[in-house]
Design a protein around this motif. Sequence first.
Motif, mmCIF file in Angstrom:
data_model
loop_
_atom_site.group_PDB
_atom_site.id
_atom_site.type_symbol
_atom_site.label_atom_id
_atom_site.label_comp_id
_atom_site.label_asym_id
_atom_site.label_seq_id
_atom_site.Cartn_x
_atom_site.Cartn_y
_atom_site.Cartn_z
ATOM 1 N N VAL A 292 -5.455 11.130 5.990
ATOM 2 C CA VAL A 292 -6.339 10.147 6.624
ATOM 3 C C VAL A 292 -6.330 8.813 5.902
ATOM 4 N N LEU B 294 -6.172 12.115 13.268
ATOM 5 C CA LEU B 294 -5.433 13.288 12.797
ATOM 6 C C LEU B 294 -4.973 14.100 14.003
ATOM 7 N N LEU B 295 -5.682 13.946 15.115
ATOM 8 C CA LEU B 295 -5.309 14.606 16.359
ATOM 9 C C LEU B 295 -5.262 13.563 17.459
ATOM 10 N N ARG C 100 -8.618 3.751 10.014
ATOM 11 C CA ARG C 100 -8.898 4.581 8.837
ATOM 12 C C ARG C 100 -9.452 3.760 7.690
ATOM 13 N N GLN C 101 -9.000 2.517 7.607
ATOM 14 C CA GLN C 101 -9.506 1.638 6.561
ATOM 15 C C GLN C 101 -11.012 1.438 6.707
ATOM 16 N N HIS D 192 -4.150 3.046 11.196
ATOM 17 C CA HIS D 192 -4.394 2.638 9.815
ATOM 18 C C HIS D 192 -5.556 1.661 9.707
ATOM 19 N N ILE E 191 -14.569 9.495 5.219
ATOM 20 C CA ILE E 191 -14.808 10.796 5.847
ATOM 21 C C ILE E 191 -15.025 11.873 4.801
ATOM 22 N N PRO F 51 -4.829 5.218 4.962
ATOM 23 C CA PRO F 51 -4.029 4.297 5.771
ATOM 24 C C PRO F 51 -2.645 4.117 5.179
ATOM 25 N N PHE G 3 -14.860 15.756 4.828
ATOM 26 C CA PHE G 3 -14.431 16.851 5.681
ATOM 27 C C PHE G 3 -15.344 18.048 5.526
ATOM 28 N N ARG H 43 0.839 -1.193 0.000
ATOM 29 C CA ARG H 43 0.000 0.000 0.000
ATOM 30 C C ARG H 43 0.875 1.244 0.000
#
Lengths: 278, 320
Positions: free
Chosen positions: A122, B54-55, B77-78, B74, B82, A124, B84, A25
């Motif tokens: 954001v 992110l924070l 996030r997968q 990760h 999102i 991965p 924004f 990735r």
Amino acid sequence: MTEEKALSWSVLVGKSRPLAPPLTRDLMGIYTLWQRDVIRLWRDRIRLVGSFIQPLLFLFILGGGLSPRMGAMGVTGSGGTLGYQGFLFPGIVAMSVLFTASFAGVAIVWDREVGFLKEVLVAPLSRTAVVIGKILGGATNSVVQGSLILLLFPLFHLHPSPGRILLAFLVMILIGLTQTSVGILLGVRMTSSQGFMVLMNFVILPLFFLSGALYPLDRLPPWLAMASRADPLTYGVDLLRRALTGVHFHSMLTDLVSLGLFMGTMATLSVVLFNKTD
Amino acid sequence: MIEARHLSKVYKARKGDRTAVDDISFSVGEGEFFSFLGPNGAGKTTTIQMMVALLKPTKGTITIDSLDVVASPHEVRQRIGIIFQDPSLDDRLTAWENLEFHGRLYGIDAESRRTRGNFLLEVLGLADRKDDLVRTFSGGMKRRLEIARGLLHAPRLLILDEPTLGLDPHSRRSVWEHIHRVRKEVGMTVFLTTHYLEEADSSDRVAIINGGKIVAEGTPDRLKKDLSSEMLTLETNTPEKVVTYLLESYPKLSGMIRKEEEIVSFPMPSGEALSPWDLLRALPFPIREASVRRPNLDDVFIHYTGSELKGQTSEKGVRP
Ligand SMILES: Nc1ncnc2c1ncn2[C@@H]1O[C@H](COP(=O)(O)OP(=O)(O)OP(=O)(O)O)[C@@H](O)[C@H]1O
Ligand SMILES: [Mg+2]
């Protein structure tokens, strides 16, 4: 109808191959970010042409104006004398790589401003991959720009062998990687592209002037000689000049080692700093 | 799906620290449509940024799908798509390129990127614009493309941060139609932040957030019922006198009365055997018009956040 679609989405998702493992990735991410930067440059013809003009001004107006007063700048590989324009040429090739590469720093600030950076952050994907993709993208663009100028060598009575042209090409890649890293290093923490442009003027111009692109390094006042040695571009210009004209100041080993060290340091620093930034 | 425990975020600033999120806890179930409703600066975006790593939270923990966000960003996030609050497309690329690059960053194979991308563009009504540069898109189209992009990696959780901010009513409706369509056809947990009340109204559960704290939470119906069974609206020539009278007779109403020009509205005081009719008859001032209605989320929101009253004559609960 709806029933059928719901089915098809879950079927689509179900049919997919498993997601790529993290390393694949990351590699894919590097390739993607690189490709994006290249596509963007390609679409932005004005930028492409615009950055072609400035080196021409240096080569023909500055070079043409100074050359009658400058006399011989050295002896070429084939034993002839090197005029000022021929001397200037490798410096301007380096300059065009330098300017485009520094642009990569602006690009990352722009990405932040327009929000695209968030989309990348954001994902991965490791931050290291993001920086590497950016460095490769910026370096590629700068080498493309530099090559466009490099192609003008016959106009300046230079006759480098194919091997030497290849060397020049490799040097451009090294310069591109180093300067892109410098640009990104400076751009990582910046939130406004205008601020970045101002900062960049304080960095790019000294790098350019100190590099010996415009004048020989052999009779500099001591403080200038010192400063010039601290400039990564010095070694790139010197090596380019050696490849294209045979004239040089530092030894080939000094050039290659210094350039390599600068490149490694700058790239590492920008990766480290980017990993630490929110 | 989402578990937040005592989550706090303090921004370090030169002039003292600012607590953006203050010890909030909430949980969202699988498949639920959950809304964060709050005024500007309430801490909605900050919460979301902690959800996607992110924070880093200053304190507390947050897990998505039982995975700790800080420990395995990760993997989390997968699972998240999102959208924004601010735009995040590359407008020099085409719609398709934006999707394609997103898919690659998430490690999706080429065939799936193609089939899923086409499917989503179809659902979001962008199929005919797929090869156009994003800079030629309208605001609403960009939003829809962002939604398509956010869904491409088949997330289990879709986060929408004020997805209709800055859109005209027509585009807002269109974006919402598409969100509902996607939810029906793709099906996933949705976490929405908004300050449009009617958007929150269609969700399963709402948390009202103000000043970094969750001040109320429940289904929209529950929240409305808890406020009062009825809202009374009066139109009068002497609004100040009416308000003063109401506060004297029903101290419970303190902070709950809204006054706009000559219109005064408030929930029926709870716990008193009093009908709106009785209240009106007891009122010693002439009333031009009176109406009774069920409370809406607007009333709930204003009740809990006082956002329309803040900083003004708050001891009276009246807007001048
Ligand atoms: N990067 C930052 N540094 C310092 N303070 C910040 C930062 N981001 C947000 N804040 C502050 O944190 C608080 C919460 O901001 P946040 O963006 O989470 O609000 P929000 O609910 O999303 O508001 P809005 O509806 O306007 O988007 C605000 O007071 C804001 O000023
Ligand atoms: Mg926000």
